[in-house]
Design an enzyme around this catalytic site. Structure first.
Site, PDB file in Angstrom:
ATOM      1  N   TYR A   1      13.041   3.859  19.427  1.00 35.93           N
ATOM      2  CA  TYR A   1      14.093   3.319  20.308  1.00 35.93           C
ATOM      3  C   TYR A   1      13.847   3.721  21.762  1.00 35.93           C
ATOM      4  CZ  TYR A   1      18.483   3.361  22.916  1.00 35.93           C
ATOM      5  OH  TYR A   1      19.428   3.208  23.912  1.00 35.93           O
TER       6      TYR A   1
ATOM      7  N   THR B   1      18.893   4.358  29.177  1.00 33.37           N
ATOM      8  CA  THR B   1      19.379   5.550  28.487  1.00 33.37           C
ATOM      9  C   THR B   1      18.704   6.823  28.980  1.00 33.37           C
ATOM     10  OG1 THR B   1      19.381   6.633  26.311  1.00 33.37           O
ATOM     11  CG2 THR B   1      17.675   5.016  26.680  1.00 33.37           C
ATOM     12  N   ASP B   2      19.386   7.947  28.806  1.00 33.17           N
ATOM     13  CA  ASP B   2      18.773   9.238  29.154  1.00 33.17           C
ATOM     14  C   ASP B   2      17.694   9.637  28.143  1.00 33.17           C
ATOM     15  OD1 ASP B   2      20.398   9.875  26.980  1.00 33.17           O
ATOM     16  OD2 ASP B   2      21.513  11.467  28.001  1.00 33.17           O
ATOM     17  N   GLU B   3      17.650   8.932  26.980  1.00 31.38           N
ATOM     18  CA  GLU B   3      16.664   9.318  25.960  1.00 31.38           C
ATOM     19  C   GLU B   3      15.238   9.083  26.426  1.00 31.38           C
ATOM     20  OE1 GLU B   3      17.392   8.299  21.925  1.00 31.38           O
ATOM     21  OE2 GLU B   3      19.546   8.582  22.097  1.00 31.38           O
TER      22      GLU B   3
ATOM     23  N   LYS C   1      12.949   1.481  25.112  1.00 34.14           N
ATOM     24  CA  LYS C   1      13.777   1.457  26.336  1.00 34.14           C
ATOM     25  C   LYS C   1      12.927   1.902  27.533  1.00 34.14           C
ATOM     26  CE  LYS C   1      17.642   0.634  26.733  1.00 34.14           C
ATOM     27  NZ  LYS C   1      18.394  -0.646  26.915  1.00 34.14           N
TER      28      LYS C   1
ATOM     29  N   THR D   1      13.155  -7.079  20.852  1.00 33.72           N
ATOM     30  CA  THR D   1      14.339  -7.307  21.703  1.00 33.72           C
ATOM     31  C   THR D   1      14.273  -6.482  22.990  1.00 33.72           C
ATOM     32  OG1 THR D   1      15.860  -8.028  20.000  1.00 33.72           O
ATOM     33  CG2 THR D   1      16.835  -6.845  21.846  1.00 33.72           C
TER      34      THR D   1
HETATM   35  P1  NAD Z   1      25.356  -2.131  20.703  1.00 32.57           P
HETATM   36  O1  NAD Z   1      24.328  -1.971  19.627  1.00 32.57           O
HETATM   37  O2  NAD Z   1      26.774  -1.814  20.414  1.00 32.57           O
HETATM   38  O3  NAD Z   1      25.331  -3.644  21.235  1.00 32.57           O
HETATM   39  C1  NAD Z   1      24.140  -4.341  21.468  1.00 32.57           C
HETATM   40  C2  NAD Z   1      24.501  -5.822  21.619  1.00 32.57           C
HETATM   41  O4  NAD Z   1      23.289  -6.545  21.928  1.00 32.57           O
HETATM   42  C3  NAD Z   1      25.084  -6.447  20.365  1.00 32.57           C
HETATM   43  O5  NAD Z   1      26.204  -7.231  20.693  1.00 32.57           O
HETATM   44  C4  NAD Z   1      23.953  -7.309  19.823  1.00 32.57           C
HETATM   45  O6  NAD Z   1      24.389  -8.452  19.101  1.00 32.57           O
HETATM   46  C5  NAD Z   1      23.243  -7.697  21.111  1.00 32.57           C
HETATM   47  N1  NAD Z   1      21.835  -8.055  20.900  1.00 32.57           N
HETATM   48  C6  NAD Z   1      20.909  -7.346  20.199  1.00 32.57           C
HETATM   49  N2  NAD Z   1      19.733  -7.997  20.214  1.00 32.57           N
HETATM   50  C7  NAD Z   1      19.921  -9.106  20.978  1.00 32.57           C
HETATM   51  C8  NAD Z   1      19.061 -10.173  21.365  1.00 32.57           C
HETATM   52  N3  NAD Z   1      17.778 -10.221  20.979  1.00 32.57           N
HETATM   53  N4  NAD Z   1      19.569 -11.155  22.144  1.00 32.57           N
HETATM   54  C9  NAD Z   1      20.877 -11.113  22.539  1.00 32.57           C
HETATM   55  N5  NAD Z   1      21.726 -10.153  22.169  1.00 32.57           N
HETATM   56  C10 NAD Z   1      21.253  -9.158  21.400  1.00 32.57           C
HETATM   57  O7  NAD Z   1      24.797  -1.314  21.928  1.00 32.57           O
HETATM   58  P2  NAD Z   1      25.594  -0.423  23.002  1.00 32.57           P
HETATM   59  O8  NAD Z   1      25.812   0.909  22.430  1.00 32.57           O
HETATM   60  O9  NAD Z   1      26.721  -1.224  23.521  1.00 32.57           O
HETATM   61  O10 NAD Z   1      24.457  -0.283  24.125  1.00 32.57           O
HETATM   62  C11 NAD Z   1      24.332  -1.262  25.152  1.00 32.57           C
HETATM   63  C12 NAD Z   1      23.158  -0.886  26.033  1.00 32.57           C
HETATM   64  O11 NAD Z   1      23.374   0.410  26.594  1.00 32.57           O
HETATM   65  C13 NAD Z   1      21.822  -0.807  25.315  1.00 32.57           C
HETATM   66  O12 NAD Z   1      20.825  -1.342  26.161  1.00 32.57           O
HETATM   67  C14 NAD Z   1      21.601   0.671  25.085  1.00 32.57           C
HETATM   68  O13 NAD Z   1      20.221   0.974  25.063  1.00 32.57           O
HETATM   69  C15 NAD Z   1      22.266   1.249  26.312  1.00 32.57           C
HETATM   70  N6  NAD Z   1      22.808   2.612  26.144  1.00 32.57           N
HETATM   71  C16 NAD Z   1      23.719   2.869  25.154  1.00 32.57           C
HETATM   72  C17 NAD Z   1      24.266   4.154  25.059  1.00 32.57           C
HETATM   73  C18 NAD Z   1      25.278   4.505  24.007  1.00 32.57           C
HETATM   74  O14 NAD Z   1      25.673   5.685  23.930  1.00 32.57           O
HETATM   75  N7  NAD Z   1      25.771   3.590  23.203  1.00 32.57           N
HETATM   76  C19 NAD Z   1      23.862   5.153  25.953  1.00 32.57           C
HETATM   77  C20 NAD Z   1      22.882   4.847  26.913  1.00 32.57           C
HETATM   78  C21 NAD Z   1      22.393   3.553  27.017  1.00 32.57           C
HETATM   79  O1  DAU Z   2      21.758   9.369  24.859  1.00 38.40           O
HETATM   80  C1  DAU Z   2      22.039   7.999  24.897  1.00 38.40           C
HETATM   81  C2  DAU Z   2      21.850   7.387  23.528  1.00 38.40           C
HETATM   82  O2  DAU Z   2      22.941   7.841  22.725  1.00 38.40           O
HETATM   83  C3  DAU Z   2      21.783   5.865  23.538  1.00 38.40           C
HETATM   84  O3  DAU Z   2      20.669   5.452  24.268  1.00 38.40           O
HETATM   85  C4  DAU Z   2      21.721   5.288  22.121  1.00 38.40           C
HETATM   86  O4  DAU Z   2      21.798   3.880  22.161  1.00 38.40           O
HETATM   87  C5  DAU Z   2      22.908   5.833  21.342  1.00 38.40           C
HETATM   88  O5  DAU Z   2      22.809   5.402  19.992  1.00 38.40           O
HETATM   89  C6  DAU Z   2      22.943   7.358  21.397  1.00 38.40           C
HETATM   90  O6  DAU Z   2      21.817   7.927  20.673  1.00 38.40           O
HETATM   91  P1  DAU Z   2      21.979   9.230  19.770  1.00 38.40           P
HETATM   92  O7  DAU Z   2      20.902   9.233  18.771  1.00 38.40           O
HETATM   93  O8  DAU Z   2      22.145  10.436  20.606  1.00 38.40           O
HETATM   94  O9  DAU Z   2      23.419   8.897  19.100  1.00 38.40           O
HETATM   95  P2  DAU Z   2      23.950   9.007  17.590  1.00 38.40           P
HETATM   96  O10 DAU Z   2      25.405   8.729  17.640  1.00 38.40           O
HETATM   97  O11 DAU Z   2      23.111   8.221  16.639  1.00 38.40           O
HETATM   98  O12 DAU Z   2      23.736  10.544  17.277  1.00 38.40           O
HETATM   99  C7  DAU Z   2      24.333  11.550  18.078  1.00 38.40           C
HETATM  100  C8  DAU Z   2      23.902  12.893  17.533  1.00 38.40           C
HETATM  101  O13 DAU Z   2      24.519  13.083  16.255  1.00 38.40           O
HETATM  102  C9  DAU Z   2      22.407  13.008  17.297  1.00 38.40           C
HETATM  103  O14 DAU Z   2      21.991  14.328  17.599  1.00 38.40           O
HETATM  104  C10 DAU Z   2      22.248  12.740  15.806  1.00 38.40           C
HETATM  105  C11 DAU Z   2      23.541  13.272  15.225  1.00 38.40           C
HETATM  106  N1  DAU Z   2      24.054  12.576  14.020  1.00 38.40           N
HETATM  107  C12 DAU Z   2      24.166  11.224  14.067  1.00 38.40           C
HETATM  108  C13 DAU Z   2      24.662  10.529  12.994  1.00 38.40           C
HETATM  109  C14 DAU Z   2      24.779   9.012  13.010  1.00 38.40           C
HETATM  110  C15 DAU Z   2      24.448  13.308  12.913  1.00 38.40           C
HETATM  111  O15 DAU Z   2      24.360  14.537  12.892  1.00 38.40           O
HETATM  112  N2  DAU Z   2      24.964  12.616  11.840  1.00 38.40           N
HETATM  113  C16 DAU Z   2      25.050  11.250  11.825  1.00 38.40           C
HETATM  114  O16 DAU Z   2      25.489  10.684  10.792  1.00 38.40           O
END
Ligand code: NAD
Ligand code: DAU
Length: 364
Positions: A163, A138-140, A167, A104
């Site tokens: 992941y 993402t910042d990751e 990205k 994806t």
């Molecule tokens: P999310 O997992 O909540 O949503 C992802 C969406 O994409 C879902 O609705 C899913 O059905 C859809 N999707 C997945 N695969 C697909 C495919 N092959 N075709 C069409 N749709 C598809 O994700 P999010 O947290 O809303 O993140 C959105 C974007 O922002 C991502 O690109 C993620 O890498 C980026 N991002 C997220 C965060 C965060 O903290 N959540 C931070 C930095 C960047």
């Molecule tokens: O930094 C941006 C990223 O933030 C996005 O690109 C990703 O899509 C988003 O999922 C998020 O990634 P993280 O791995 O930082 O988020 P997560 O919420 O999974 O975890 C946040 C922190 O908490 C991380 O250090 C792991 C920790 N954690 C997470 C979970 C789910 C725990 O300690 N316990 C948990 O159960």
């Protein structure tokens, strides 16, 4: 009228973005939401939008890797903007199943780029004016920081999880299309989002939902990893501002200036839940720090992320407006007021929403 193709709009950030632009621009825009509805896609996130903006909003269930479908959307609609959120987004899942992330996040992004490039190209190799592709990243991709320092747009990529590697690859593809073809795009790299409609696998909503259910609150490792928390409404405003005011071909980092350790986050969630739950709610007395449970660390766990959002502030005028105390109160309050949304995820009912809303109509 300007037409947006939003991918992944049924997810957490995408649904907040669609709500934001439809409220802001109203009848001067149309939005097509292309989403595969994986486990993370939830049309209940957009129930209000599909009712209030039925003229301007179209949902298409489909995969960004489906070339025919994606090219067909560019033929059917005069698409001006692509805002690309669709991705596999959860680090823990990527450790268990890297392949779906490559499919994806990498191949899906390539498919979108090709479809947009073909649709927007003029015969002389230039691009139709006004067309823009915004890739949400993402910042990751920048790896992990020590106790000091920040991620800048110039920080070398150093992804550690499947992941973030996927990205980073997708970012590189977008950069290569800008450099090779002059493809009109921007990339935004943002920090950890939180707020309404976040799937309860990510730290903050997982802690809220587990605490309400009286379950343990799993903290990985020593709980001292640091994330830079950004309220989702600030993020979607930033994405809109980059499209309106940013320089084409540039990358902008979007961060919240809100560095917190994970254990601080978990303690804050407990405190705010206790403040907001009614004394008569029997769940309240169980929600204490006794629920915290330190568990095995995430493999390859990045220690610290922190963004310096100086470039976006200077060039675009964006800065995070929501401080963490305020944002976490709004977030906990949203989850308490929308327990049905949470329960539909926990019992799986959210996945039949598409059939109820669209399937029946299609069969008639
Ligand atoms: P999310 O997992 O909540 O949503 C992802 C969406 O994409 C879902 O609705 C899913 O059905 C859809 N999707 C997945 N695969 C697909 C495919 N092959 N075709 C069409 N749709 C598809 O994700 P999010 O947290 O809303 O993140 C959105 C974007 O922002 C991502 O690109 C993620 O890498 C980026 N991002 C997220 C965060 C965060 O903290 N959540 C931070 C930095 C960047
Ligand atoms: O930094 C941006 C990223 O933030 C996005 O690109 C990703 O899509 C988003 O999922 C998020 O990634 P993280 O791995 O930082 O988020 P997560 O919420 O999974 O975890 C946040 C922190 O908490 C991380 O250090 C792991 C920790 N954690 C997470 C979970 C789910 C725990 O300690 N316990 C948990 O159960």
């Amino acid at each position: 009228m300007r037409t947006y193709l939003v991918t992944g709009g049924a997810g957490f950030i995408g649904s907040n973005y669609i709500r934001y632009i439809l409220k802001k621009y109203g009848s001067s825009i149309a939005v097509i939401n292309l989403d595969k509805l994986t486990y993370a896609g939830n049309l209940e996130n957009l129930q209000d939008v599909s009712e209030s903006f039925s003229e301007q909003y179209t949902f298409v269930k489909g995969d960004i890797c489906d070339r025919e479908l994606v090219s067909g959307l560019f033929r059917k609609y005069e698409i001006d903007r692509v805002v690309h959120f669709a991705a596999e987004s959860h680090v823990d899942r990527s450790i268990r199943d890297p392949e779906s992330f490559v499919v994806t996040n990498v191949l899906g992004t390539l498919t979108l780029l090709n479809a947009a490039k073909e649709a927007w190209s003029e015969s002389d190799g230039s691009f139709q004016p006004g067309k823009k592709f915004l890739h949400v990243s993402t910042d990751e991709v920048y790896g992990s920081l020590g106790e000091t320092g920040y991620f800048y747009e110039t920080t070398p990529y150093d992804p550690h999880s499947p992941y973030s590697a996927s990205k980073a690859s997708s970012d590189m593809l977008v950069k290569s299309y800008m450099d090779t073809y002059g493809f009109p795009a921007n990339i935004t790299n943002c920090s950890n989002n939180y707020g309404p409609y976040q799937f309860p696998e990510k730290l903050i909503p997982l802690m809220i939902c587990n605490a309400l259910a009286g379950r343990e609150l799993p903290v990985y490792g020593d709980g001292l990893n640091v994330r830079d928390w950004l309220y989702v409404e600030d993020h979607v405003r930033g994405i809109d501002m980059v499209q309106e005011k940013g320089r084409l071909f540039e990358t902008y980092n979007i961060g919240g200036h809100n560095e917190k350790t994970n254990i601080d986050i978990v303690r804050t969630v407990i405190k705010v839940l206790r403040e907001q739950l009614d004394d008569r709610d029997s769940r309240k007395e169980r929600i204490t720090e006794d629920l915290i449970c330190y568990v095995e660390d995430r493999k390859g766990h990045d220690r610290r992320y922190a963004i310096a959002p100086d470039k976006i502030r200077k060039e675009v005028g964006w800065y995070p407006e929501t401080d963490f105390e305020d944002g976490i109160r709004k977030t906990v309050s949203w989850y308490l007021q929308n327990e049905q949304w949470k329960d539909h995820i926990l019992n799986g009912a959210y996945q039949s929403y598409y059939d109820e809303m669209y399937g029946r109509r299609e069969r008639m």
